[in-house]
Design a protein around this motif. Sequence first.
Motif, PDB file in Angstrom:
ATOM      1  N   TYR A  24       0.896  -1.402   0.041  1.00 41.54           N
ATOM      2  CA  TYR A  24      -0.157  -0.045  -0.122  1.00 41.54           C
ATOM      3  C   TYR A  24       0.811   1.292  -0.012  1.00 41.54           C
ATOM      4  CZ  TYR A  24      -3.140   3.618   1.339  1.00 41.54           C
ATOM      5  OH  TYR A  24      -4.053   4.817   1.299  1.00 41.54           O
ATOM      6  N   ARG A  25       2.028   1.303   0.853  1.00 44.86           N
ATOM      7  CA  ARG A  25       2.787   2.543   0.771  1.00 44.86           C
ATOM      8  C   ARG A  25       3.503   2.608  -0.505  1.00 44.86           C
ATOM      9  NH1 ARG A  25       5.332   1.306   6.579  1.00 44.86           N
ATOM     10  NH2 ARG A  25       3.873   2.318   7.776  1.00 44.86           N
ATOM     11  N   ARG A  26       3.911   1.516  -1.034  1.00 46.66           N
ATOM     12  CA  ARG A  26       4.472   1.869  -2.344  1.00 46.66           C
ATOM     13  C   ARG A  26       3.622   2.104  -3.254  1.00 46.66           C
ATOM     14  NH1 ARG A  26       5.137  -1.158  -6.773  1.00 46.66           N
ATOM     15  NH2 ARG A  26       4.280  -3.032  -5.832  1.00 46.66           N
ATOM     16  N   LEU A  27       2.358   1.744  -3.584  1.00 48.59           N
ATOM     17  CA  LEU A  27       1.639   2.118  -4.579  1.00 48.59           C
ATOM     18  C   LEU A  27       0.813   3.500  -4.332  1.00 48.59           C
ATOM     19  CD1 LEU A  27      -0.393  -1.273  -5.106  1.00 48.59           C
ATOM     20  CD2 LEU A  27       1.262  -0.427  -6.555  1.00 48.59           C
ATOM     21  N   SER A  28       0.785   3.555  -2.931  1.00 46.93           N
ATOM     22  CA  SER A  28       0.148   5.127  -2.637  1.00 46.93           C
ATOM     23  C   SER A  28       0.900   6.193  -2.539  1.00 46.93           C
ATOM     24  CB  SER A  28      -0.593   5.128  -1.209  1.00 46.93           C
ATOM     25  OG  SER A  28       0.374   5.026  -0.445  1.00 46.93           O
ATOM     26  N   ALA A  29       2.195   5.826  -2.938  1.00 44.92           N
ATOM     27  CA  ALA A  29       3.247   6.958  -3.017  1.00 44.92           C
ATOM     28  C   ALA A  29       3.287   7.605  -4.463  1.00 44.92           C
ATOM     29  CB  ALA A  29       4.900   6.581  -2.729  1.00 44.92           C
ATOM     30  N   ASP A  30       2.591   6.988  -5.318  1.00 47.77           N
ATOM     31  CA  ASP A  30       2.449   7.512  -6.816  1.00 47.77           C
ATOM     32  C   ASP A  30       1.239   8.394  -6.674  1.00 47.77           C
ATOM     33  OD1 ASP A  30       4.773   6.293  -7.764  1.00 47.77           O
ATOM     34  OD2 ASP A  30       3.732   4.514  -8.368  1.00 47.77           O
ATOM     35  N   ILE A  31       0.545   8.589  -5.673  1.00 41.04           N
ATOM     36  CA  ILE A  31      -0.520   9.781  -5.514  1.00 41.04           C
ATOM     37  C   ILE A  31       0.233  10.931  -5.641  1.00 41.04           C
ATOM     38  CG2 ILE A  31      -2.342  10.477  -4.446  1.00 41.04           C
ATOM     39  CD1 ILE A  31      -2.864   7.735  -3.366  1.00 41.04           C
ATOM     40  N   THR A  32       0.133  12.022  -6.843  1.00 44.11           N
ATOM     41  CA  THR A  32       0.585  13.305  -6.782  1.00 44.11           C
ATOM     42  C   THR A  32      -0.176  14.213  -5.779  1.00 44.11           C
ATOM     43  OG1 THR A  32       1.501  13.065  -8.747  1.00 44.11           O
ATOM     44  CG2 THR A  32       1.183  15.251  -8.011  1.00 44.11           C
ATOM     45  N   ALA A  33       0.319  14.967  -4.864  1.00 44.28           N
ATOM     46  CA  ALA A  33      -0.426  15.745  -3.954  1.00 44.28           C
ATOM     47  C   ALA A  33       0.422  16.975  -3.844  1.00 44.28           C
ATOM     48  CB  ALA A  33      -0.378  14.986  -2.627  1.00 44.28           C
ATOM     49  N   GLY A  34      -0.434  18.220  -3.391  1.00 47.28           N
ATOM     50  CA  GLY A  34       0.268  19.253  -3.150  1.00 47.28           C
ATOM     51  C   GLY A  34       0.898  19.157  -1.696  1.00 47.28           C
ATOM     52  N   VAL A  35       1.692  20.022  -1.346  1.00 48.23           N
ATOM     53  CA  VAL A  35       2.416  20.059  -0.263  1.00 48.23           C
ATOM     54  C   VAL A  35       1.971  21.352   0.414  1.00 48.23           C
ATOM     55  CG1 VAL A  35       4.700  20.034   1.113  1.00 48.23           C
ATOM     56  CG2 VAL A  35       4.384  18.789  -0.829  1.00 48.23           C
ATOM     57  N   ALA A  36       1.638  21.183   1.970  1.00 51.15           N
ATOM     58  CA  ALA A  36       1.238  22.375   2.814  1.00 51.15           C
ATOM     59  C   ALA A  36       1.853  22.031   4.180  1.00 51.15           C
ATOM     60  CB  ALA A  36      -0.292  22.507   2.763  1.00 51.15           C
ATOM     61  N   VAL A  37       1.700  23.263   4.991  1.00 50.21           N
ATOM     62  CA  VAL A  37       1.893  23.239   6.242  1.00 50.21           C
ATOM     63  C   VAL A  37       0.637  23.493   7.200  1.00 50.21           C
ATOM     64  CG1 VAL A  37       3.138  24.527   8.210  1.00 50.21           C
ATOM     65  CG2 VAL A  37       4.455  23.702   6.174  1.00 50.21           C
ATOM     66  N   VAL A  38       0.312  22.666   7.902  1.00 54.35           N
ATOM     67  CA  VAL A  38      -0.733  23.092   8.882  1.00 54.35           C
ATOM     68  C   VAL A  38      -0.130  23.412  10.046  1.00 54.35           C
ATOM     69  CG1 VAL A  38      -1.078  20.450   9.716  1.00 54.35           C
ATOM     70  CG2 VAL A  38      -3.021  22.053   9.728  1.00 54.35           C
ATOM     71  N   SER A  39      -0.886  24.638  10.851  1.00 54.84           N
ATOM     72  CA  SER A  39      -0.393  25.203  12.074  1.00 54.84           C
ATOM     73  C   SER A  39      -1.536  25.718  13.028  1.00 54.84           C
ATOM     74  CB  SER A  39       0.572  26.352  11.570  1.00 54.84           C
ATOM     75  OG  SER A  39      -0.200  27.258  11.285  1.00 54.84           O
TER      76      SER A  39
END
Length: 182
Positions: A24-39
């Motif tokens: 699951y970790r290997r396959l889901s790493a191919d999901i492109t996602a934006g990067v943000a910081v939550v604070s």
Amino acid sequence: METPGSLDAHRLAGVPSDADIDLYRRLSADITAGVAVVSTSLRNRDYAATVTGFLSVSYDPPTMLVSLYAESRIGEAVEEAGTWALSLLSGRHQGAANWLASPGTPLQGLLAQVPFRRGPATGSAILDGALAYFEMRTVSVHPAATHLIVVGEVLAMGSGASPADAPDPLVHFGSGYRHLAP
């Protein structure tokens, strides 16, 4: 024998094994996602972490959600504080993203090396130069496996990005950060 057009499926039976989780970790790493910081700020202390699990839920009223590890400092702080901010990162924020994604970051001085300002609605840290920022009031929290899905109604929003940063959002793909700008 696999026939044309069929899928080679790995079926999970009951409780996932370590091999299931690794796949699951290997396959889901191919999901492109934006990067943000939550604070957030809780009892005069800042909490912040890099996230890739967030999305816009609704335009009317403006609503977003973020997925946070339930046992993390940021997960506990956001749940208790009731208000939080999300700063969408550009390529120039990769160092801050790495720092705030590192396990074991210090609680004191967490943001000492990250340029930020206080959000006008929540007082949460908003990274300088963020492509966009959203300040939220939590409207619901949903436990989901090891995480909390925190839904927030937008109280304030804006952008601190320069025109040069706008075409270079920081994205996560294949277990690493990527840039869209050439």
